[in-house]
Design a protein around this motif. Structure first.
Motif, PDB file in Angstrom:
ATOM      1  N   UNK A 133       0.856  -1.122   0.115  1.00 42.61           N
ATOM      2  CA  UNK A 133       0.099  -0.066   0.060  1.00 42.61           C
ATOM      3  C   UNK A 133       0.880   1.262   0.035  1.00 42.61           C
ATOM      4  N   UNK A 134       0.763   2.047  -0.942  1.00 43.25           N
ATOM      5  CA  UNK A 134       1.427   3.280  -1.121  1.00 43.25           C
ATOM      6  C   UNK A 134       2.595   3.331  -1.972  1.00 43.25           C
ATOM      7  N   UNK A 135       2.844   4.391  -2.775  1.00 43.38           N
ATOM      8  CA  UNK A 135       4.076   4.676  -3.643  1.00 43.38           C
ATOM      9  C   UNK A 135       5.539   4.542  -2.969  1.00 43.38           C
ATOM     10  N   UNK A 136       5.318   4.996  -1.565  1.00 45.31           N
ATOM     11  CA  UNK A 136       6.656   4.795  -0.820  1.00 45.31           C
ATOM     12  C   UNK A 136       6.858   3.056  -0.518  1.00 45.31           C
ATOM     13  N   UNK A 137       6.150   2.317  -0.333  1.00 42.57           N
ATOM     14  CA  UNK A 137       6.113   1.041   0.143  1.00 42.57           C
ATOM     15  C   UNK A 137       6.403   0.365  -1.175  1.00 42.57           C
ATOM     16  N   UNK A 138       5.789   0.581  -2.301  1.00 44.47           N
ATOM     17  CA  UNK A 138       6.087   0.046  -3.512  1.00 44.47           C
ATOM     18  C   UNK A 138       7.546   0.207  -3.843  1.00 44.47           C
ATOM     19  N   UNK A 139       7.923   1.478  -3.904  1.00 44.09           N
ATOM     20  CA  UNK A 139       9.239   1.630  -4.048  1.00 44.09           C
ATOM     21  C   UNK A 139      10.347   1.058  -3.271  1.00 44.09           C
ATOM     22  N   UNK A 140      10.008   0.708  -1.781  1.00 47.46           N
ATOM     23  CA  UNK A 140      10.985   0.087  -1.157  1.00 47.46           C
ATOM     24  C   UNK A 140      10.925  -1.563  -1.615  1.00 47.46           C
ATOM     25  N   UNK A 141       9.662  -1.902  -2.003  1.00 43.20           N
ATOM     26  CA  UNK A 141       9.581  -3.309  -2.369  1.00 43.20           C
ATOM     27  C   UNK A 141      10.561  -3.513  -3.576  1.00 43.20           C
ATOM     28  N   UNK A 142      10.433  -2.622  -4.615  1.00 42.27           N
ATOM     29  CA  UNK A 142      11.351  -2.526  -5.923  1.00 42.27           C
ATOM     30  C   UNK A 142      12.762  -2.689  -5.514  1.00 42.27           C
ATOM     31  N   UNK A 143      13.064  -1.886  -4.507  1.00 42.29           N
ATOM     32  CA  UNK A 143      14.515  -1.684  -4.121  1.00 42.29           C
ATOM     33  C   UNK A 143      15.074  -2.759  -3.349  1.00 42.29           C
ATOM     34  N   UNK A 144      13.996  -3.656  -2.683  1.00 41.16           N
ATOM     35  CA  UNK A 144      14.607  -4.629  -1.731  1.00 41.16           C
ATOM     36  C   UNK A 144      15.773  -5.608  -2.427  1.00 41.16           C
ATOM     37  N   UNK A 145      16.777  -6.118  -1.895  1.00 35.26           N
ATOM     38  CA  UNK A 145      17.907  -6.911  -2.273  1.00 35.26           C
ATOM     39  C   UNK A 145      17.276  -8.189  -2.961  1.00 35.26           C
ATOM     40  N   UNK A 146      16.206  -8.689  -2.183  1.00 35.63           N
ATOM     41  CA  UNK A 146      15.514  -9.997  -2.684  1.00 35.63           C
ATOM     42  C   UNK A 146      14.685  -9.863  -3.950  1.00 35.63           C
ATOM     43  N   UNK A 147      14.398  -8.569  -4.388  1.00 35.41           N
ATOM     44  CA  UNK A 147      13.451  -8.330  -5.393  1.00 35.41           C
ATOM     45  C   UNK A 147      14.020  -9.005  -6.572  1.00 35.41           C
ATOM     46  N   UNK A 148      13.514  -9.695  -7.656  1.00 35.56           N
ATOM     47  CA  UNK A 148      13.927 -10.274  -8.855  1.00 35.56           C
ATOM     48  C   UNK A 148      12.904  -9.774  -9.999  1.00 35.56           C
ATOM     49  N   UNK A 149      13.697  -8.687 -10.547  1.00 36.59           N
ATOM     50  CA  UNK A 149      13.429  -7.926 -11.732  1.00 36.59           C
ATOM     51  C   UNK A 149      13.697  -8.402 -12.999  1.00 36.59           C
ATOM     52  N   UNK A 150      12.801  -8.579 -13.953  1.00 36.23           N
ATOM     53  CA  UNK A 150      13.436  -8.892 -15.328  1.00 36.23           C
ATOM     54  C   UNK A 150      14.138  -7.766 -15.938  1.00 36.23           C
TER      55      UNK A 150
END
Length: 160
Positions: free
Chosen positions: A50-67
Motif C-alpha cells: 500500500x502506497x507509492x513509498x512502500x512500492x518503491x521499497x519493495x522494488x529496491x529490496x535486495x531479494x527483488x527479482x526484476x526482469x
C-alpha cells in the motif's frame, strides 16, 4: 468523459512503469502510483503493498527479482462512471537468461493534481490454460476481467 489527451497520458503512465523499473529508479514510484495505492503482486509471491513509498521499497529490496525489461502491450482503457479509468494491459518480461514471461495488469487510474496515477494495480501471471489470467468482453462490448482466485477490490469489478 476521457479526452484524447487523457488516453495518451494514461498510456504513457503504463509505459513509464516499465521504464522506471528497468532503469532501477525505484524512488520514482510516486510518478506512477498514488500515495495510498494498492499494489497486488501476490500472484508472483510478493504480497500486497500500500502506497507509492512502500512500492518503491519493495522494488529496491535486495531479494527483488526484476526482469531486464518490462514491455507493456495491449493497453485497453475504459472510463468508469465516476471518472476513473479502468485499464487492462499485458506485459512481457525478459530475464537475463533469455526466458520470457507474461503478465496481465488490471489497473484503476485516477486524475490527480500531478497527473494520472495508478490507485490500484493487480498483476496476474499468465499461465497456459489459467482462466484467471485472461480478459474477455461482455455483451455490451466492454472489457470484462474474470474473477480471481483471491478477492478483487470492488472498485475494479465489472460493475464499477
Amino acid at each position: 468523459m476521457l479526452s484524447t489527451q487523457d488516453f495518451v497520458d494514461i498510456q504513457q503512465l503504463v509505459h513509464l512503469y516499465g521504464h522506471i523499473l528497468d532503469e532501477r529508479e525505484f524512488s520514482r514510484a510516486d510518478e506512477v502510483f498514488t500515495e495510498d495505492a494498492l499494489y497486488d503482486v501476490a500472484d508472483f509471491g510478493a504480497g500486497v503493498h500500500h502506497g507509492a513509498a512502500a512500492i518503491g521499497r519493495l522494488w529496491a529490496a535486495p531479494e527483488a527479482k526484476h526482469p531486464l525489461g518490462h514491455h507493456a502491450t495491449n493497453i485497453v482503457i475504459t472510463e468508469a462512471a465516476d471518472g476513473r479509468a479502468l485499464v487492462v494491459s499485458k506485459g512481457i518480461g525478459v530475464r537475463a537468461t533469455g526466458s520470457v514471461s507474461s503478465v496481465l495488469y488490471r489497473d484503476v487510474v485516477i486524475r490527480t493534481p500531478a497527473g494520472w496515477r495508478i490507485v490500484e494495480r493487480i498483476a496476474t501471471a499468465r499461465r497456459d490454460g489459467d482462466a484467471a489470467s485472461r480478459a474477455s468482453w461482455d455483451s455490451q462490448g466492454n472489457l470484462w476481467l474474470p474473477p480471481r482466485k483471491i478477492p478483487v477490490p470492488t472498485s475494479i469489478s465489472p460493475e464499477a
